[in-house]
Design an enzyme around this catalytic site. Sequence first.
Site, PDB file in Angstrom:
ATOM      1  N   HIS A  11       0.876  -1.188   0.000  1.00 26.81           N
ATOM      2  CA  HIS A  11       0.000   0.000   0.000  1.00 26.81           C
ATOM      3  C   HIS A  11       0.904   1.226   0.000  1.00 26.81           C
ATOM      4  CE1 HIS A  11      -3.814   2.084   1.807  1.00 26.81           C
ATOM      5  NE2 HIS A  11      -3.118   2.916   1.024  1.00 26.81           N
ATOM      6  N   HIS A  13       1.427   4.740  -2.441  1.00 28.67           N
ATOM      7  CA  HIS A  13       1.089   5.577  -3.603  1.00 28.67           C
ATOM      8  C   HIS A  13       2.388   6.217  -4.069  1.00 28.67           C
ATOM      9  CE1 HIS A  13      -3.286   5.371  -2.683  1.00 28.67           C
ATOM     10  NE2 HIS A  13      -2.827   5.218  -1.446  1.00 28.67           N
ATOM     11  N   HIS A 195      -9.328   0.624  -1.588  1.00 32.87           N
ATOM     12  CA  HIS A 195      -9.345   1.335  -0.302  1.00 32.87           C
ATOM     13  C   HIS A 195     -10.768   1.251   0.232  1.00 32.87           C
ATOM     14  CE1 HIS A 195      -5.553   3.050  -1.559  1.00 32.87           C
ATOM     15  NE2 HIS A 195      -5.490   3.890  -0.540  1.00 32.87           N
ATOM     16  N   GLU A 198     -11.357   3.235   5.679  1.00 30.87           N
ATOM     17  CA  GLU A 198     -10.342   4.157   6.228  1.00 30.87           C
ATOM     18  C   GLU A 198     -11.131   5.256   6.952  1.00 30.87           C
ATOM     19  OE1 GLU A 198      -8.133   6.353   3.245  1.00 30.87           O
ATOM     20  OE2 GLU A 198      -6.648   7.078   4.690  1.00 30.87           O
ATOM     21  N   ASP A 276       1.753   4.010   2.760  1.00 37.07           N
ATOM     22  CA  ASP A 276       0.733   4.866   2.139  1.00 37.07           C
ATOM     23  C   ASP A 276       1.358   6.009   1.339  1.00 37.07           C
ATOM     24  OD1 ASP A 276      -1.880   5.362   1.456  1.00 37.07           O
ATOM     25  OD2 ASP A 276      -2.515   6.103   3.406  1.00 37.07           O
ATOM     26  N   ASP A 277       1.554   7.172   1.970  1.00 37.54           N
ATOM     27  CA  ASP A 277       2.134   8.343   1.299  1.00 37.54           C
ATOM     28  C   ASP A 277       3.284   8.858   2.183  1.00 37.54           C
ATOM     29  OD1 ASP A 277       0.015   8.904  -0.932  1.00 37.54           O
ATOM     30  OD2 ASP A 277      -1.137   8.584   0.899  1.00 37.54           O
TER      31      ASP A 277
HETATM   32  N1  HPA Z   1      -6.423   7.293   0.813  1.00 37.64           N
HETATM   33  C1  HPA Z   1      -7.150   7.406  -0.300  1.00 37.64           C
HETATM   34  N2  HPA Z   1      -6.637   7.850  -1.446  1.00 37.64           N
HETATM   35  C2  HPA Z   1      -5.356   8.170  -1.487  1.00 37.64           C
HETATM   36  C3  HPA Z   1      -4.560   8.085  -0.371  1.00 37.64           C
HETATM   37  C4  HPA Z   1      -5.114   7.622   0.839  1.00 37.64           C
HETATM   38  O1  HPA Z   1      -4.456   7.527   1.895  1.00 37.64           O
HETATM   39  N3  HPA Z   1      -3.318   8.477  -0.770  1.00 37.64           N
HETATM   40  C5  HPA Z   1      -3.367   8.780  -2.060  1.00 37.64           C
HETATM   41  N4  HPA Z   1      -4.611   8.609  -2.525  1.00 37.64           N
HETATM   42 ZN    ZN Z   2      -3.718   4.738   0.340  1.00 39.31          ZN
END
Ligand code: HPA
Ligand code: ZN
Length: 329
Positions: A11, A13, A195, A198, A276-277
Amino acid sequence: MAAALPFCELHLHIEGTLEPPTIFALAAEQGRALPYAAPEELAARYEFANLPSFLELYYENMGVLRSEHDFAVLADAYFARAHRAGVAHVELFVDPQAHSERGVTERTVLRGLQRAIDDAGARFGISAGIIACVLRDRPVDEAERMLDAVLAAAGETGAPLLGIGLDSAELGFPPHRFAGVFDRAAEAGLHRVAHAGEEGPADYVREALDTLGAERIDHGIRVLEDPELVARLVRERIPLTVCPLSNVRLRVVDRIEELPFRELLDAGLLVTVNSDDPAYFGGYLDDNLAAVQGAFGLADDELSRLARNSVEASFAPEARKRELLGRLP
Ligand code: HPA
Ligand code: ZN
């Protein structure tokens, strides 16, 4: 130590690995001005109230990604850092619609990533594939066009397209709208992930399984609100790709200790840890592992279990999985 175990990052991006100094370097190469005087001034804006407030800056910053070279520079930097974090295999997300709307083609995106993936294999022995994500807050016909374009681009370039995903703003954008796109992706031989759970409710997780055929759930931490759903995920060995530092920085929880990490593990779920990011959320995979170790006092065998889960949850070829499992204690 975490770095000695072979982890699969599932996971991630790739646009979320865009560090402020790289944004400045790419803008300078392109002769473009940024609305910030220095990388530190941009980094000071990395305070988020929720997922949408992060996405606004995330989409704005990726405006510096325009050429094959830019995508290769971005992914090269990620792979070098991921190697130091102990990552052996990556299934990276990319958001083609966020680039095509700026006139950057799917072919440019995939070619740039492919160059970096080939280099990462040669330099670090990291294996990698690409998951093209549908932006769920955009129209369905745009997602249909994105799927056609990435399939064509992967066919032409040989870029390792592994799957289709679903990301961007979650609340108010339920998964079922994209059932047709995901059906076609499966017919084309792609894996399916989404996703869900969340910021959105546990119901979105069930919908992602039932209407999209999702094989993995990204985040999914809200499943605990629905014990029947938890039982199903355990029974069907559906992995959750949990991103602890992301959940804190996007205010899904106020403090990492409030994450139901132990509860997810104790429920028998196939939990994995991911970043994630990382450029936005304060850390790469090793930082995320250290954070959960610190907050939940994970023992060495629990850390090994997380590494094992990540291999099992990956879409790596069976021979690669066996090789990685062989490196675990
Ligand atoms: N959640 C949903 N979309 C996303 C995320 C995230 O954490 N990061 C980049 N796009
Ligand atoms: Zn994500």
